[in-house]
Each structure stands twice: as C-alpha cells, then as structure tokens.
Design a protein around this motif. Sequence first.
Motif, PDB file in Angstrom:
ATOM      1  N   VAL A 132       2.783  -0.593  10.804  1.00 47.44           N
ATOM      2  CA  VAL A 132       4.149  -1.092  10.963  1.00 47.44           C
ATOM      3  C   VAL A 132       4.378  -2.129   9.870  1.00 47.44           C
ATOM      4  N   VAL A 133       5.179  -1.788   8.877  1.00 44.66           N
ATOM      5  CA  VAL A 133       5.375  -2.683   7.730  1.00 44.66           C
ATOM      6  C   VAL A 133       6.588  -3.567   8.018  1.00 44.66           C
ATOM      7  N   CYS A 134       6.305  -4.804   8.438  1.00 48.99           N
ATOM      8  CA  CYS A 134       7.339  -5.749   8.840  1.00 48.99           C
ATOM      9  C   CYS A 134       7.708  -6.694   7.705  1.00 48.99           C
ATOM     10  N   GLY A 135       6.706  -7.193   6.965  1.00 45.80           N
ATOM     11  CA  GLY A 135       6.949  -8.141   5.888  1.00 45.80           C
ATOM     12  C   GLY A 135       5.784  -8.151   4.924  1.00 45.80           C
ATOM     13  N   MET A 136       5.988  -8.779   3.775  1.00 46.18           N
ATOM     14  CA  MET A 136       4.935  -8.838   2.756  1.00 46.18           C
ATOM     15  C   MET A 136       4.939 -10.213   2.104  1.00 46.18           C
ATOM     16  N   ILE A 137       4.661 -11.242   2.909  1.00 45.96           N
ATOM     17  CA  ILE A 137       4.815 -12.603   2.414  1.00 45.96           C
ATOM     18  C   ILE A 137       3.882 -12.904   1.247  1.00 45.96           C
ATOM     19  N   SER A 138       2.751 -12.184   1.138  1.00 44.40           N
ATOM     20  CA  SER A 138       1.846 -12.430   0.007  1.00 44.40           C
ATOM     21  C   SER A 138       2.449 -11.983  -1.321  1.00 44.40           C
ATOM     22  N   GLN A 139       3.530 -11.205  -1.271  1.00 39.48           N
ATOM     23  CA  GLN A 139       4.101 -10.623  -2.484  1.00 39.48           C
ATOM     24  C   GLN A 139       5.406 -11.275  -2.931  1.00 39.48           C
ATOM     25  N   TYR A 140       6.019 -12.079  -2.067  1.00 38.22           N
ATOM     26  CA  TYR A 140       7.380 -12.532  -2.345  1.00 38.22           C
ATOM     27  C   TYR A 140       7.500 -13.408  -3.587  1.00 38.22           C
ATOM     28  N   ASN A 141       6.436 -14.114  -3.923  1.00 35.31           N
ATOM     29  CA  ASN A 141       6.523 -15.066  -5.032  1.00 35.31           C
ATOM     30  C   ASN A 141       5.809 -14.593  -6.301  1.00 35.31           C
ATOM     31  N   LEU A 142       5.398 -13.325  -6.312  1.00 34.05           N
ATOM     32  CA  LEU A 142       4.680 -12.785  -7.464  1.00 34.05           C
ATOM     33  C   LEU A 142       5.649 -12.138  -8.452  1.00 34.05           C
ATOM     34  N   GLU A 143       5.421 -12.388  -9.734  1.00 27.81           N
ATOM     35  CA  GLU A 143       6.231 -11.717 -10.758  1.00 27.81           C
ATOM     36  C   GLU A 143       5.854 -10.249 -10.858  1.00 27.81           C
ATOM     37  N   GLU A 144       4.564  -9.949 -10.667  1.00 29.69           N
ATOM     38  CA  GLU A 144       4.076  -8.578 -10.670  1.00 29.69           C
ATOM     39  C   GLU A 144       3.403  -8.312  -9.329  1.00 29.69           C
ATOM     40  N   PRO A 145       3.994  -7.513  -8.454  1.00 30.94           N
ATOM     41  CA  PRO A 145       3.405  -7.267  -7.133  1.00 30.94           C
ATOM     42  C   PRO A 145       2.025  -6.617  -7.232  1.00 30.94           C
ATOM     43  N   ASP A 146       1.181  -6.897  -6.255  1.00 32.66           N
ATOM     44  CA  ASP A 146      -0.130  -6.264  -6.189  1.00 32.66           C
ATOM     45  C   ASP A 146       0.023  -4.772  -5.931  1.00 32.66           C
ATOM     46  N   GLY A 147      -0.905  -4.015  -6.472  1.00 40.30           N
ATOM     47  CA  GLY A 147      -0.935  -2.597  -6.179  1.00 40.30           C
ATOM     48  C   GLY A 147      -1.686  -2.317  -4.885  1.00 40.30           C
ATOM     49  N   VAL A 148      -1.517  -1.105  -4.363  1.00 38.72           N
ATOM     50  CA  VAL A 148      -2.248  -0.657  -3.179  1.00 38.72           C
ATOM     51  C   VAL A 148      -3.119   0.515  -3.602  1.00 38.72           C
ATOM     52  N   ARG A 149      -4.435   0.344  -3.440  1.00 40.25           N
ATOM     53  CA  ARG A 149      -5.380   1.325  -3.978  1.00 40.25           C
ATOM     54  C   ARG A 149      -5.847   2.351  -2.958  1.00 40.25           C
ATOM     55  N   ASN A 150      -5.677   2.049  -1.675  1.00 35.55           N
ATOM     56  CA  ASN A 150      -6.298   2.877  -0.633  1.00 35.55           C
ATOM     57  C   ASN A 150      -5.321   3.784   0.103  1.00 35.55           C
ATOM     58  N   LEU A 151      -4.199   4.102  -0.536  1.00 33.91           N
ATOM     59  CA  LEU A 151      -3.215   4.951   0.115  1.00 33.91           C
ATOM     60  C   LEU A 151      -3.762   6.341   0.460  1.00 33.91           C
ATOM     61  N   PHE A 152      -4.756   6.795  -0.285  1.00 33.47           N
ATOM     62  CA  PHE A 152      -5.311   8.119   0.005  1.00 33.47           C
ATOM     63  C   PHE A 152      -5.791   8.211   1.452  1.00 33.47           C
ATOM     64  N   CYS A 153      -6.180   7.083   2.039  1.00 34.47           N
ATOM     65  CA  CYS A 153      -6.704   7.084   3.412  1.00 34.47           C
ATOM     66  C   CYS A 153      -5.710   7.635   4.422  1.00 34.47           C
ATOM     67  N   ILE A 154      -4.427   7.575   4.113  1.00 36.51           N
ATOM     68  CA  ILE A 154      -3.444   8.008   5.103  1.00 36.51           C
ATOM     69  C   ILE A 154      -3.404   9.526   5.244  1.00 36.51           C
ATOM     70  N   ILE A 155      -3.965  10.246   4.291  1.00 39.57           N
ATOM     71  CA  ILE A 155      -3.877  11.718   4.335  1.00 39.57           C
ATOM     72  C   ILE A 155      -4.882  12.314   5.325  1.00 39.57           C
ATOM     73  N   PRO A 156      -6.200  12.123   5.141  1.00 41.01           N
ATOM     74  CA  PRO A 156      -7.142  12.758   6.076  1.00 41.01           C
ATOM     75  C   PRO A 156      -7.044  12.212   7.501  1.00 41.01           C
ATOM     76  N   LYS A 157      -6.554  10.954   7.632  1.00 41.11           N
ATOM     77  CA  LYS A 157      -6.469  10.356   8.967  1.00 41.11           C
ATOM     78  C   LYS A 157      -5.075  10.498   9.592  1.00 41.11           C
ATOM     79  N   ALA A 158      -4.172  11.176   8.886  1.00 37.39           N
ATOM     80  CA  ALA A 158      -2.807  11.390   9.393  1.00 37.39           C
ATOM     81  C   ALA A 158      -2.170  10.085   9.846  1.00 37.39           C
TER      82      ALA A 158
END
Length: 353
Positions: free
Chosen positions: A260-286
């Motif tokens: 449940v993506v409600c907020g991303m407070i760690s990203q609000y003040n960054l000029e370059e947002p962090d990337g997400v590397r583990n998105l592949f996990c959502i496929i085999p685990k549905a």
Amino acid sequence: MAGGGEDAAAARNKMVVLKRHVTGFPTEKDMEVVVSTVRLRVPAGSTSAVLVKNLYLSCDPWMRGRMSKHDEGVTVPAPDFVVGQTLVNFGVGKVIDSTHPEFQAGDLVWGMSGWEEYTLVSQPESLFKINHTELPLSYYTGVLGMPGLTAYAGFMEVGRPKRGDFVFVSAASGAVGQLAGQLAKIAGCYVVGSAGSDEKVDLLKTKFGFDDAFNYKSEADLAAALKRCLPDGIDIYFDNVGGATLDAALLHMRHGGRVVVCGMISQYNLEEPDGVRNLFCIIPKAVRVEGFNVGGYLQMYSRFEEQMSGYIKEGKVVVVEDVVEEIESAPAALVGLFSGRNVGKQLVALPRE
C-alpha cells in the motif's frame, strides 16, 4: 445566514506565507509569519462562504511537494503554493460567520484551511462538521481527520487485511503509521513497525500495541532487520517512506502480498529520487503494488468517523500528539517532520480568542 457589512468588527490575522520556492530540505527561512487584519463577517456579495476562526492547524509531509516550483506538464497531487501567499492545509476551526445554508455561526468544522488565524472558505463543501465534540477537537487534525481516513482507507480498502496477515508499517509512529498499525491489530494481524529513534520504537511496542519494531537508523541492513522481525515474510507493507525501505520490503513480500503506497517521505527533498531495484520480486510472488490518494475516499468519511470514534472510546485506538503553541511555531514544526523531530501527530494550537 449572515454576511456583509463594512462595519463588521476587525481582528488581527497572523498567517504563514511562502517566502520562496523550496529545493532540497525546507527550512524555516522558506516561510515567514506576516500580520494583516480581517473583517469578522463574510464579505458582502459572497453567497456561499464561511469565515472560520482556526483552532488547530495540521502539519503534514504532503505540504512539502506544494512548496516547490514544478515545470508545466509535471503531474503533481495539488497545485504549487504561490510565493507571498498563505500556506494551505487541513485544520480545525469554529464558524464565525456564514452565508452557506449548511453552516451556522458556532459550528465546529474541520477541512482545508489557510495557515492563519482566520480563513474565509469560499468552497464550504470541503468542510466537515465535527460530530463528536466529546472527544478532543485536535483529533480532527489526525485520528479523526485526513490522516485517520488515510490510514483507514489505505489499510482496509487497499490493503484488504485478513486475520493472521503479517504486516509491516514504515514511519510507524507518525500520524498515519500509528493508526495503520493499530487498525492492523484490530483486524487480527501480526504487526511490525519501523521508526527513527529508540523512543519511538518503544512507543510502538508499549503504547500502540505493535508486536515488534525496529529503529531503521540503527540497522546496517534493512532487509536483514525485516527478515529478523518477520521471518515468514510480509503480507501487507504499508509504505510511508519509499526508497531503501520499499526496496528491502519487496524482497520479503509473501505470495499474493499487497504494498500500500501511501507516502514517500524519504524522497520528498531529493533532487534525484532513489531508484527501486527489487521490482522483479512482484512477478513470481504475484504482489500487488497500489498507490492511493485519500481524496478518492472522502465519500466514506461518515462511516469512518463513527467507526474510529468508537475505537477511541473503547480504547482500541490510542493517540499520541505533538502539539506546539502559536502560529509562529508552525514553520519549525513543519520542517521538523523531515528530520523526525516530532513524536506522534504534529499540530499547532492557536489561541481560542
């Protein structure tokens, strides 16, 4: 209904205005408190307006996005604040005068308001009458207001909990996180939270009833911390921070899990947002990853208010607030959200008269 009259009494109106658009972390110098005067009547000719004396102002991380200047065409949840104009957020107030048939002088309301002592609300449809005046009015900036509805809609409607689910909540001691975690316990889930200090971790376990919690600032490896606290994985991750915590949580989602993506407070003040590397996990685990905006759930507010007020009265939900006094304290309180200075729901109390 009333309204009109140039002879209406006038009052001082202190307000917090945006001094300059923000890049990076906001500072108190990005805002300033200015003083004007306000007539204590709705202006003549305003056929559907409400003048509100603000009693409590809410401090919420989402305000940060509106303090920057965005390029045209960039998708943002709400328009940028204008330099020199009053900041806007949710607040609790008392109706002083009204030309709207549904609101009368003396009514207690909550809704979108200026960061000021008095606000003329030109769209009163955005206001909610306060039904449970036996509870602290300040609760309508938090547990019974926008943060409470956010936690309720996000966890119950988007997260769709089942008894026995393993739940992880980040920024768990904040206004939304503390409620998401308690709702998870009411739903019969096992709940782990992360927070940014040992004091807040203790609060999660002793006051809010979390089964376990950890201080993310003390953990060298967030994935290892989640594995330690939730060895069987995560069914629901209620995400308030994004970034590295989201990335670590994705590694530990169970099959059919919900993020449940409600907020991303760690990203609000960054000029370059962090990337997400583990998105592949959502496929085999549905895994389902779903963002939401509380504005899409306002129609369920009445049901939510009755249910949440019942939980409070029954002691099933407890509330921790971080209250500062006077509008001059508002800029520092808002800035403090981004370093975790607050403990619980941050709000500003204004003089009653």
